[in-house]
Design a protein around this motif. Structure first.
Motif, PDB file in Angstrom:
ATOM      1  N   LYS A 153      63.071  26.382  64.348  1.00 29.54           N
ATOM      2  CA  LYS A 153      62.439  25.086  64.088  1.00 29.54           C
ATOM      3  C   LYS A 153      63.066  23.990  64.949  1.00 29.54           C
ATOM      4  O   LYS A 153      62.367  23.172  65.547  1.00 29.54           O
ATOM      5  N   LYS A 154      64.402  23.979  64.995  1.00 28.88           N
ATOM      6  CA  LYS A 154      65.100  22.979  65.813  1.00 28.88           C
ATOM      7  C   LYS A 154      64.718  23.130  67.280  1.00 28.88           C
ATOM      8  O   LYS A 154      64.515  22.143  67.991  1.00 28.88           O
ATOM      9  N   ALA A 155      64.630  24.368  67.737  1.00 31.58           N
ATOM     10  CA  ALA A 155      64.282  24.625  69.139  1.00 31.58           C
ATOM     11  C   ALA A 155      62.850  24.203  69.427  1.00 31.58           C
ATOM     12  O   ALA A 155      62.546  23.651  70.496  1.00 31.58           O
ATOM     13  N   LEU A 156      61.949  24.445  68.475  1.00 28.20           N
ATOM     14  CA  LEU A 156      60.555  24.050  68.658  1.00 28.20           C
ATOM     15  C   LEU A 156      60.415  22.538  68.734  1.00 28.20           C
ATOM     16  O   LEU A 156      59.658  22.001  69.545  1.00 28.20           O
ATOM     17  N   LEU A 157      61.167  21.826  67.893  1.00 25.86           N
ATOM     18  CA  LEU A 157      61.124  20.362  67.915  1.00 25.86           C
ATOM     19  C   LEU A 157      61.673  19.811  69.225  1.00 25.86           C
ATOM     20  O   LEU A 157      61.134  18.850  69.784  1.00 25.86           O
ATOM     21  N   PHE A 158      62.741  20.412  69.733  1.00 25.33           N
ATOM     22  CA  PHE A 158      63.282  20.017  71.040  1.00 25.33           C
ATOM     23  C   PHE A 158      62.217  20.199  72.114  1.00 25.33           C
ATOM     24  O   PHE A 158      61.950  19.298  72.919  1.00 25.33           O
ATOM     25  N   SER A 159      61.581  21.359  72.132  1.00 27.45           N
ATOM     26  CA  SER A 159      60.567  21.647  73.145  1.00 27.45           C
ATOM     27  C   SER A 159      59.381  20.696  73.027  1.00 27.45           C
ATOM     28  O   SER A 159      58.812  20.261  74.035  1.00 27.45           O
ATOM     29  N   GLN A 160      59.021  20.362  71.800  1.00 29.52           N
ATOM     30  CA  GLN A 160      57.878  19.473  71.583  1.00 29.52           C
ATOM     31  C   GLN A 160      58.177  18.054  72.080  1.00 29.52           C
ATOM     32  O   GLN A 160      57.301  17.373  72.612  1.00 29.52           O
ATOM     33  N   ARG A 161      59.415  17.617  71.909  1.00 30.67           N
ATOM     34  CA  ARG A 161      59.794  16.289  72.402  1.00 30.67           C
ATOM     35  C   ARG A 161      59.672  16.216  73.920  1.00 30.67           C
ATOM     36  O   ARG A 161      59.311  15.188  74.480  1.00 30.67           O
ATOM     37  N   VAL A 162      60.018  17.312  74.584  1.00 29.06           N
ATOM     38  CA  VAL A 162      59.966  17.335  76.050  1.00 29.06           C
ATOM     39  C   VAL A 162      58.534  17.461  76.551  1.00 29.06           C
ATOM     40  O   VAL A 162      58.117  16.766  77.481  1.00 29.06           O
ATOM     41  N   VAL A 163      57.745  18.335  75.927  1.00 29.62           N
ATOM     42  CA  VAL A 163      56.391  18.613  76.427  1.00 29.62           C
ATOM     43  C   VAL A 163      55.507  17.368  76.362  1.00 29.62           C
ATOM     44  O   VAL A 163      54.538  17.242  77.116  1.00 29.62           O
ATOM     45  N   LYS A 164      55.862  16.430  75.495  1.00 30.10           N
ATOM     46  CA  LYS A 164      55.132  15.164  75.391  1.00 30.10           C
ATOM     47  C   LYS A 164      55.063  14.437  76.735  1.00 30.10           C
ATOM     48  O   LYS A 164      54.119  13.704  77.015  1.00 30.10           O
ATOM     49  N   TYR A 165      56.064  14.646  77.591  1.00 29.76           N
ATOM     50  CA  TYR A 165      56.170  13.896  78.844  1.00 29.76           C
ATOM     51  C   TYR A 165      55.833  14.732  80.079  1.00 29.76           C
ATOM     52  O   TYR A 165      56.063  14.296  81.205  1.00 29.76           O
ATOM     53  N   VAL A 166      55.293  15.928  79.863  1.00 28.74           N
ATOM     54  CA  VAL A 166      54.901  16.796  80.973  1.00 28.74           C
ATOM     55  C   VAL A 166      53.396  16.707  81.141  1.00 28.74           C
ATOM     56  O   VAL A 166      52.645  16.689  80.168  1.00 28.74           O
TER      57      VAL A 166
END
Length: 254
Positions: A153-166
């Motif tokens: 879950k923590k890893a998914l949230l990290f990835s989601q925060r980044v993908v917002k700006y790609v």
């Protein structure tokens, strides 16, 4: 050396990415309006080193943003790579002395939080204006038989925060502290997925999760993720074929 149009635009993106991680030390590298490295850590040097490791090729000539104070050890490491700009909330005096040895490096101290309330996009004959969506939900709806672990879950949230700006189609593959694979700007989602996973597996052999900025139109992304060992996926849903992707995840135990 003056800041160019592209510099200012990339700085804006870079600062917005690290501001997504308000309670953690975060570093972002941006190149051509796209994040090429993002990481969180516990020390200034470790956080930058992780960011560099994400894509040591693309970071050349890029912009680095950090939401923490830069120390001398980090400055020494920064100077090993040609960078256009280093921006952070503060710098130790010794760090500034080291960074100033680079003739054309711009050093930016920035403390202001992100304040945009609207986004504007110029089109021929007009401007499109919309409110900024700065809300971030940690409330997952698990639609598969397999439940994600707390670490996933923590890893998914990290990835989601980044993908917002790609740039879309956008896929980010991470282990929760480093974005090892960033696939963006592709005309279909499977290409972005293949690109991100391929890059990630070149650098990391452990468990990886994947975030997508939009729904999966077909199950091909999930099938490919399973073949490549991705352990968990987060995506917004909304496709008429959501059930196909969910069924694929259940078949593969994702």
């Amino acid at each position: 050396k003056e800041l160019s149009f592209n510099n200012l635009r990339d700085m804006d993106l870079c600062w917005k990415v690290v501001n997504e991680f308000k309670d953690e030390m975060a570093c972002c590298a941006v190149k051509h309006s796209t994040p090429c490295g993002v990481a969180i850590g516990t020390t200034a040097l470790e956080t930058y080193a992780k960011t560099f490791e994400c894509d040591p090729v693309s970071i050349f000539g890029g912009i680095i943003g950090m939401n923490y104070k830069v120390d001398a050890a980090t400055a020494e490491e920064l100077n090993k790579t040609f960078l256009e700009i280093v921006m952070a909330i503060d710098f130790e005096e010794e760090a500034l002395e080291i960074l100033r040895k680079k003739k054309n490096l711009r050093i930016i101290k920035i403390k202001n939080p992100v304040s945009d309330k609207q986004t504007w996009v110029k089109i021929d004959g007009g401007i499109l204006v919309q409110d900024v969506d700065n809300q971030f939900s940690t409330d997952f709806k698990v639609v598969t038989e397999t439940q994600p672990t707390e670490e996933q879950k923590k890893a998914l949230l990290f990835s989601q925060r980044v993908v917002k700006y790609v740039k879309s189609n956008a896929i980010v593959v991470s282990n929760g502290v480093q974005a090892f694979g960033i696939g963006g700007g592709q005309v279909n989602r499977i290409w972005a997925t293949e690109q991100a996973i391929s890059r990630a597996k070149e650098k990391f052999s452990g468990d990886l999760v994947l975030a997508s900025d939009a729904f999966f139109p077909f199950r091909d992304v999930v099938d490919f993720c399973a073949k490549e060992g991705i352990t968990a996926i987060v995506q917004p849903g909304g496709s008429v074929k959501d059930a196909d992707s969910i069924a694929a995840a259940n078949e593969h135990g994702i």
